[in-house]
Motif scaffolding. Structure first.
Motif, mmCIF file in Angstrom:
data_model
loop_
_atom_site.group_PDB
_atom_site.id
_atom_site.type_symbol
_atom_site.label_atom_id
_atom_site.label_comp_id
_atom_site.label_asym_id
_atom_site.label_seq_id
_atom_site.Cartn_x
_atom_site.Cartn_y
_atom_site.Cartn_z
ATOM 1 N N TYR A 1 7.065 -3.644 -9.754
ATOM 2 C CA TYR A 1 5.882 -4.387 -10.172
ATOM 3 C C TYR A 1 5.875 -4.768 -11.654
ATOM 4 O O TYR A 1 4.897 -5.301 -12.141
ATOM 5 N N GLY B 1 0.614 -1.773 -4.788
ATOM 6 C CA GLY B 1 1.109 -2.729 -3.804
ATOM 7 C C GLY B 1 -0.018 -3.521 -3.177
ATOM 8 O O GLY B 1 0.086 -4.738 -2.996
ATOM 9 N N LYS B 2 -1.112 -2.845 -2.859
ATOM 10 C CA LYS B 2 -2.268 -3.540 -2.278
ATOM 11 C C LYS B 2 -2.881 -4.510 -3.272
ATOM 12 O O LYS B 2 -3.225 -5.638 -2.925
ATOM 13 N N ASN C 1 -0.391 -7.501 -3.898
ATOM 14 C CA ASN C 1 -0.317 -8.395 -2.745
ATOM 15 C C ASN C 1 -1.594 -9.192 -2.542
ATOM 16 O O ASN C 1 -1.551 -10.326 -2.110
ATOM 17 N N CYS C 2 -2.746 -8.591 -2.866
ATOM 18 C CA CYS C 2 -4.016 -9.307 -2.713
ATOM 19 C C CYS C 2 -4.223 -10.315 -3.836
ATOM 20 O O CYS C 2 -4.905 -11.310 -3.652
ATOM 21 N N TYR D 1 -1.828 -12.040 -5.502
ATOM 22 C CA TYR D 1 -0.835 -13.117 -5.601
ATOM 23 C C TYR D 1 -0.613 -13.789 -4.276
ATOM 24 O O TYR D 1 -0.604 -13.247 -3.263
#
Length: 113
Positions: A2, A106-107, A110-111, A113
């Protein structure tokens, strides 16, 4: 992981194992309780000079504003999103749950982008 999508920063706060308070014989660095911002900046420079230290470093004020806002003492991992604390790890370094932090990031990534 990340690093291309998340900004990581270390906030240097109060010295928890200061030589003149709650220190340990085996402490590699003998740092006294910070009495002025120059003391804190000098201690932060020691941290920043370590070979394996590569993250941006900021230093808390002598009013210790970061600690109550982020519950950082003795050390914590936090996720701040849009100026709001979204995640705070257990008190470190023994109660960090790295996998939990990675899952949360990660959540968020991912939310977003």
């Amino acid at each position: 992981m990340y690093m291309d999508r998340v900004d990581f920063v270390v906030v240097y706060i109060d010295e928890i194992h200061a030589l003149d308070s709650w220190s340990f014989e085996q402490n590699k660095f003998k740092i006294k309780t910070h009495r002025a911002i120059e003391d804190r900046l000098s201690a932060a420079e020691i941290l920043q000079s370590l070979d394996d230290f590569s993250l941006p470093l900021v230093v808390d004020t002598m009013k210790n504003e970061a600690n109550p806002n982020y519950r950082g003492l003795p050390e914590r991992m936090c996720v701040v999103l849009d100026g709001e604390v979204k995640y705070i790890s257990g008190i470190g370094s023994y109660n960090f749950n790295i996998e939990e932090m990675i899952t949360y990031l990660g959540k968020v990534v991912n939310c977003s982008y």
